[in-house]
Write a protein that holds these residues in place. Sequence first.
Motif, PDB file in Angstrom:
ATOM      1  N   LEU A   1       0.839  -1.199   0.000  1.00  0.00           N
ATOM      2  CA  LEU A   1       0.000   0.000   0.000  1.00  0.00           C
ATOM      3  C   LEU A   1       0.874   1.249   0.000  1.00  0.00           C
ATOM      4  O   LEU A   1       0.602   2.206  -0.725  1.00  0.00           O
ATOM      5  N   GLY A   2       1.923   1.243   0.811  1.00  0.00           N
ATOM      6  CA  GLY A   2       2.839   2.381   0.841  1.00  0.00           C
ATOM      7  C   GLY A   2       3.498   2.623  -0.502  1.00  0.00           C
ATOM      8  O   GLY A   2       3.622   3.765  -0.948  1.00  0.00           O
ATOM      9  N   ILE A   3       3.907   1.553  -1.160  1.00  0.00           N
ATOM     10  CA  ILE A   3       4.516   1.674  -2.487  1.00  0.00           C
ATOM     11  C   ILE A   3       3.512   2.243  -3.480  1.00  0.00           C
ATOM     12  O   ILE A   3       3.841   3.108  -4.301  1.00  0.00           O
ATOM     13  N   GLU A   4       2.277   1.788  -3.400  1.00  0.00           N
ATOM     14  CA  GLU A   4       1.250   2.277  -4.315  1.00  0.00           C
ATOM     15  C   GLU A   4       0.958   3.755  -4.083  1.00  0.00           C
ATOM     16  O   GLU A   4       0.802   4.525  -5.043  1.00  0.00           O
ATOM     17  N   VAL A   5       0.899   4.174  -2.835  1.00  0.00           N
ATOM     18  CA  VAL A   5       0.646   5.588  -2.530  1.00  0.00           C
ATOM     19  C   VAL A   5       1.782   6.453  -3.068  1.00  0.00           C
ATOM     20  O   VAL A   5       1.537   7.511  -3.657  1.00  0.00           O
ATOM     21  N   LEU A   6       3.014   6.004  -2.884  1.00  0.00           N
ATOM     22  CA  LEU A   6       4.142   6.762  -3.430  1.00  0.00           C
ATOM     23  C   LEU A   6       4.083   6.842  -4.952  1.00  0.00           C
ATOM     24  O   LEU A   6       4.345   7.898  -5.536  1.00  0.00           O
ATOM     25  N   ALA A   7       3.724   5.741  -5.598  1.00  0.00           N
ATOM     26  CA  ALA A   7       3.616   5.742  -7.059  1.00  0.00           C
ATOM     27  C   ALA A   7       2.520   6.685  -7.527  1.00  0.00           C
ATOM     28  O   ALA A   7       2.704   7.421  -8.499  1.00  0.00           O
ATOM     29  N   LEU A   8       1.397   6.701  -6.834  1.00  0.00           N
ATOM     30  CA  LEU A   8       0.314   7.605  -7.222  1.00  0.00           C
ATOM     31  C   LEU A   8       0.703   9.061  -7.014  1.00  0.00           C
ATOM     32  O   LEU A   8       0.326   9.924  -7.812  1.00  0.00           O
ATOM     33  N   GLN A   9       1.455   9.346  -5.961  1.00  0.00           N
ATOM     34  CA  GLN A   9       1.928  10.715  -5.743  1.00  0.00           C
ATOM     35  C   GLN A   9       2.858  11.147  -6.870  1.00  0.00           C
ATOM     36  O   GLN A   9       2.792  12.279  -7.335  1.00  0.00           O
ATOM     37  N   LEU A  10       3.718  10.254  -7.307  1.00  0.00           N
ATOM     38  CA  LEU A  10       4.626  10.588  -8.402  1.00  0.00           C
ATOM     39  C   LEU A  10       3.877  10.784  -9.712  1.00  0.00           C
ATOM     40  O   LEU A  10       4.201  11.662 -10.502  1.00  0.00           O
ATOM     41  N   LEU A  11       2.864   9.963  -9.955  1.00  0.00           N
ATOM     42  CA  LEU A  11       2.102  10.076 -11.196  1.00  0.00           C
ATOM     43  C   LEU A  11       1.201  11.306 -11.211  1.00  0.00           C
ATOM     44  O   LEU A  11       0.880  11.819 -12.277  1.00  0.00           O
ATOM     45  N   ASN A  12       0.784  11.782 -10.050  1.00  0.00           N
ATOM     46  CA  ASN A  12      -0.075  12.962  -9.977  1.00  0.00           C
ATOM     47  C   ASN A  12       0.719  14.262  -9.892  1.00  0.00           C
ATOM     48  O   ASN A  12       0.154  15.319  -9.704  1.00  0.00           O
ATOM     49  N   ASN A  13       2.028  14.180 -10.047  1.00  0.00           N
ATOM     50  CA  ASN A  13       2.883  15.341 -10.010  1.00  0.00           C
ATOM     51  C   ASN A  13       2.574  16.211 -11.223  1.00  0.00           C
ATOM     52  O   ASN A  13       2.682  15.748 -12.354  1.00  0.00           O
ATOM     53  N   PRO A  14       2.202  17.486 -11.026  1.00  0.00           N
ATOM     54  CA  PRO A  14       1.829  18.349 -12.168  1.00  0.00           C
ATOM     55  C   PRO A  14       2.953  18.519 -13.193  1.00  0.00           C
ATOM     56  O   PRO A  14       2.702  18.739 -14.361  1.00  0.00           O
ATOM     57  N   ARG A  15       4.202  18.422 -12.770  1.00  0.00           N
ATOM     58  CA  ARG A  15       5.313  18.586 -13.716  1.00  0.00           C
ATOM     59  C   ARG A  15       5.415  17.420 -14.682  1.00  0.00           C
ATOM     60  O   ARG A  15       6.004  17.532 -15.732  1.00  0.00           O
ATOM     61  N   MET A  16       4.826  16.276 -14.307  1.00  0.00           N
ATOM     62  CA  MET A  16       4.954  15.080 -15.151  1.00  0.00           C
ATOM     63  C   MET A  16       3.795  14.929 -16.134  1.00  0.00           C
ATOM     64  O   MET A  16       3.824  14.065 -16.980  1.00  0.00           O
ATOM     65  N   THR A  17       2.770  15.751 -16.037  1.00  0.00           N
ATOM     66  CA  THR A  17       1.633  15.630 -16.956  1.00  0.00           C
ATOM     67  C   THR A  17       1.926  16.369 -18.255  1.00  0.00           C
ATOM     68  O   THR A  17       2.502  17.454 -18.253  1.00  0.00           O
ATOM     69  N   ALA A  18       1.516  15.809 -19.343  1.00  0.00           N
ATOM     70  CA  ALA A  18       1.815  16.386 -20.657  1.00  0.00           C
ATOM     71  C   ALA A  18       0.868  17.520 -21.016  1.00  0.00           C
ATOM     72  O   ALA A  18       1.186  18.351 -21.851  1.00  0.00           O
ATOM     73  N   LEU A  19      -0.318  17.554 -20.395  1.00  0.00           N
ATOM     74  CA  LEU A  19      -1.318  18.553 -20.782  1.00  0.00           C
ATOM     75  C   LEU A  19      -1.285  19.812 -19.936  1.00  0.00           C
ATOM     76  O   LEU A  19      -2.064  20.714 -20.167  1.00  0.00           O
ATOM     77  N   SER A  20      -0.415  19.906 -18.968  1.00  0.00           N
ATOM     78  CA  SER A  20      -0.415  21.103 -18.115  1.00  0.00           C
ATOM     79  C   SER A  20       0.444  22.206 -18.661  1.00  0.00           C
ATOM     80  O   SER A  20       1.196  22.120 -19.538  1.00  0.00           O
TER      81      SER A  20
END
Length: 50
Positions: free
Chosen positions: A31-50
């Motif tokens: 669960l901890g690994i998944e939460v960290l992965a979701l935090q990294l994926l929701n990082n605004p700098r990593m989104t292509a449309l922002s």
Amino acid sequence: MLVIGSISSGLASLVRIDSGFQIAAIFGCLLGIEVLALQLLNNPRMTALS
């Protein structure tokens, strides 16, 4: 979520389990690994449309 659940179930089946605490610890770590992965994926700098 299905992929993460499948992987965690597969990993849990490889571990010899003597008590419920061990399985709870395994899923807690995953669960901890998944939460960290979701935090990294929701990082605004990593989104292509922002």
